[in-house]
Scaffold this motif. Structure first.
Motif, PDB file in Angstrom:
ATOM      1  N   THR A 100       0.827  -1.197   0.000  1.00 11.82           N
ATOM      2  CA  THR A 100       0.000   0.000   0.000  1.00 11.82           C
ATOM      3  C   THR A 100       0.866   1.253   0.000  1.00 11.82           C
ATOM      4  N   SER A 101       1.946   1.212   0.788  1.00  7.13           N
ATOM      5  CA  SER A 101       2.855   2.352   0.857  1.00  7.13           C
ATOM      6  C   SER A 101       3.510   2.611  -0.484  1.00  7.13           C
ATOM      7  N   GLU A 102       3.918   1.519  -1.182  1.00  9.08           N
ATOM      8  CA  GLU A 102       4.558   1.659  -2.485  1.00  9.08           C
ATOM      9  C   GLU A 102       3.579   2.222  -3.508  1.00  9.08           C
ATOM     10  N   GLU A 103       2.307   1.747  -3.428  1.00 12.54           N
ATOM     11  CA  GLU A 103       1.303   2.238  -4.358  1.00 12.54           C
ATOM     12  C   GLU A 103       1.077   3.737  -4.154  1.00 12.54           C
ATOM     13  N   ARG A 104       1.055   4.142  -2.876  1.00 11.46           N
ATOM     14  CA  ARG A 104       0.828   5.542  -2.578  1.00 11.46           C
ATOM     15  C   ARG A 104       2.003   6.409  -3.010  1.00 11.46           C
ATOM     16  N   SER A 105       3.191   5.847  -3.069  1.00  9.80           N
ATOM     17  CA  SER A 105       4.371   6.630  -3.414  1.00  9.80           C
ATOM     18  C   SER A 105       4.475   6.876  -4.916  1.00  9.80           C
ATOM     19  N   THR A 106       3.656   6.209  -5.721  1.00 10.94           N
ATOM     20  CA  THR A 106       3.675   6.415  -7.163  1.00 10.94           C
ATOM     21  C   THR A 106       2.925   7.699  -7.512  1.00 10.94           C
ATOM     22  N   VAL A 107       3.587   8.566  -8.256  1.00  2.00           N
ATOM     23  CA  VAL A 107       3.006   9.843  -8.655  1.00  2.00           C
ATOM     24  C   VAL A 107       2.611   9.773 -10.124  1.00  2.00           C
ATOM     25  N   GLU A 108       1.391  10.172 -10.441  1.00  2.00           N
ATOM     26  CA  GLU A 108       0.946  10.211 -11.833  1.00  2.00           C
ATOM     27  C   GLU A 108       0.845  11.660 -12.270  1.00  2.00           C
ATOM     28  N   LEU A 109       1.750  12.063 -13.161  1.00  2.00           N
ATOM     29  CA  LEU A 109       1.770  13.433 -13.665  1.00  2.00           C
ATOM     30  C   LEU A 109       0.936  13.539 -14.931  1.00  2.00           C
ATOM     31  N   ASN A 110      -0.007  14.446 -14.934  1.00  7.30           N
ATOM     32  CA  ASN A 110      -0.823  14.697 -16.112  1.00  7.30           C
ATOM     33  C   ASN A 110      -0.192  15.827 -16.921  1.00  7.30           C
ATOM     34  N   VAL A 111       0.338  15.464 -18.068  1.00  8.00           N
ATOM     35  CA  VAL A 111       1.014  16.432 -18.939  1.00  8.00           C
ATOM     36  C   VAL A 111       0.136  16.686 -20.155  1.00  8.00           C
ATOM     37  N   PHE A 112      -0.337  17.923 -20.287  1.00  8.88           N
ATOM     38  CA  PHE A 112      -1.140  18.334 -21.440  1.00  8.88           C
ATOM     39  C   PHE A 112      -0.200  18.987 -22.446  1.00  8.88           C
ATOM     40  N   ALA A 113      -0.144  18.455 -23.663  1.00  6.35           N
ATOM     41  CA  ALA A 113       0.813  18.968 -24.645  1.00  6.35           C
ATOM     42  C   ALA A 113       0.215  18.987 -26.049  1.00  6.35           C
ATOM     43  N   ALA A 114       0.685  19.929 -26.843  1.00  6.98           N
ATOM     44  CA  ALA A 114       0.248  20.060 -28.231  1.00  6.98           C
ATOM     45  C   ALA A 114       0.480  18.756 -28.992  1.00  6.98           C
ATOM     46  N   ALA A 115      -0.454  18.429 -29.886  1.00  8.12           N
ATOM     47  CA  ALA A 115      -0.403  17.164 -30.616  1.00  8.12           C
ATOM     48  C   ALA A 115       0.886  16.995 -31.406  1.00  8.12           C
ATOM     49  N   SER A 116       1.501  18.106 -31.810  1.00 10.79           N
ATOM     50  CA  SER A 116       2.735  18.025 -32.588  1.00 10.79           C
ATOM     51  C   SER A 116       3.918  17.511 -31.774  1.00 10.79           C
ATOM     52  N   LEU A 117       3.723  17.354 -30.461  1.00 13.36           N
ATOM     53  CA  LEU A 117       4.778  16.835 -29.595  1.00 13.36           C
ATOM     54  C   LEU A 117       4.631  15.342 -29.313  1.00 13.36           C
ATOM     55  N   GLN A 118       3.673  14.697 -29.931  1.00 14.80           N
ATOM     56  CA  GLN A 118       3.342  13.323 -29.568  1.00 14.80           C
ATOM     57  C   GLN A 118       4.539  12.373 -29.591  1.00 14.80           C
ATOM     58  N   GLU A 119       5.202  12.245 -30.727  1.00  8.97           N
ATOM     59  CA  GLU A 119       6.280  11.261 -30.862  1.00  8.97           C
ATOM     60  C   GLU A 119       7.439  11.553 -29.907  1.00  8.97           C
ATOM     61  N   THR A 120       7.810  12.824 -29.806  1.00  4.86           N
ATOM     62  CA  THR A 120       8.948  13.160 -28.957  1.00  4.86           C
ATOM     63  C   THR A 120       8.627  12.978 -27.479  1.00  4.86           C
ATOM     64  N   LEU A 121       7.457  13.426 -27.046  1.00  5.22           N
ATOM     65  CA  LEU A 121       7.127  13.319 -25.622  1.00  5.22           C
ATOM     66  C   LEU A 121       6.904  11.875 -25.189  1.00  5.22           C
ATOM     67  N   GLU A 122       6.372  11.049 -26.064  1.00  9.19           N
ATOM     68  CA  GLU A 122       6.215   9.636 -25.719  1.00  9.19           C
ATOM     69  C   GLU A 122       7.587   9.000 -25.476  1.00  9.19           C
TER      70      GLU A 122
END
Length: 274
Positions: A29-51
């Motif tokens: 449970t502690s390990e699960e809680r330590s995982t951070v999910e970052l929501n990154v909103f980015a222009a579609a033209s950045l798809q390949e590079t950001l992935e």
């Protein structure tokens, strides 16, 4: 007496087992809680590079999961206004970032929206606006000035999409925007990826996109816009004040300026600015 001793030993064994299981469960449970999910909103033209960059970053920081939301900058701005969880915003133009940044003043931010942590805002990348044609180039279009006379159908981004705004400014400066618009020669895509698809599949005789998207789609540009045609194409990035994980968002933004990330951006034609 021996029987009683056996019961005591069994009880101790079971208790220890339960404690061990509980400890493992607590650790999980502690390990699960330590995982951070970052929501990154980015222009579609950045798809390949950001992935690609997100994969590199997550390999180095397994406790951070990068959740990419890729769309037109206008759509992403609207989603942020409507309350969608976003930690880091990367726009394909200053306009959409300005409209969320109260520090730029009322002229650029008429609604007084206050989402951007201005202390984190940077100009991350520069792109170029280019003219692309389908394979075969049946209309023999080799420069922007030929679009109005030689193309039957031109693919552009919508007015709320940065690439569409750059395209309209370019065609206005060439004096052919009204001619193209009134003659019904324009087909619109909701983001730059749709524009490249319309050209790649031969639906349109030409299209105006970013150089990086032309590269990703395997299209060879036949002309490139100058700064006097449509200005510079700058991608600003900033952590939002509504971020649930501002420290982690700042760390990922800093990574986007690292040598590893810069190499990925440059591989498709972006010019890093930091």
């Amino acid at each position: 007496m021996k029987i009683r001793l056996c019961f005591v030993l069994i009880f101790c064994f079971l208790t220890a087992g339960c404690s061990s299981t509980a400890a493992q469960s607590s650790q999980t449970t502690s390990e699960e809680r330590s995982t951070v999910e970052l929501n990154v909103f980015a222009a579609a033209s950045l798809q390949e590079t950001l992935e690609q960059i997100a994969d590199i970053y997550q390999a180095q920081k397994p406790s951070v999961k990068i959740q990419l939301n890729l769309d037109s900058s206008g759509t992403l701005k609207t989603q942020i206004e409507e309350g969608a969880p976003c930690d880091l915003f990367i726009s394909a133009a200053q306009k959409q970032m300005d409209e969320l940044d109260i520090t730029v003043g009322k002229e650029k931010n008429p609604d007084g929206l206050d989402y951007v942590d201005a202390d984190t805002r940077i100009d991350l990348l520069e792109n170029k606006v280019v003219l692309v044609v389908p394979e075969g180039n049946l209309c023999n279009i080799t420069e922007f000035e030929q679009i109005a006379d030689q193309a039957e159908l031109v693919a552009l981004g919508n007015a709320d999409v940065p690439v569409g705004q750059y395209s309209e400014e370019l065609l206005q400066n060439l004096g052919v925007w009204n001619q193209l618009n009134q003659s019904g020669k324009i087909t619109f895509g909701s983001n730059v990826k749709e524009v490249t698809t319309l050209v790649s599949e031969g639906v349109a005789d030409c299209g105006i996109v970013y150089a990086t998207d032309a590269f990703s789609a395997g299209l060879d540009p036949v002309d490139q816009a100058t700064e006097t045609m449509c200005g510079r194409v700058i991608y600003p990035a900033a952590v939002l004040k509504t971020s649930e994980y501002p420290s982690e968002a700042k760390a990922f933004l800093e990574f986007l300026t690292s040598e590893e990330a810069v190499a990925v951006f440059e591989s498709v034609g972006f010019q890093p600015l930091t």
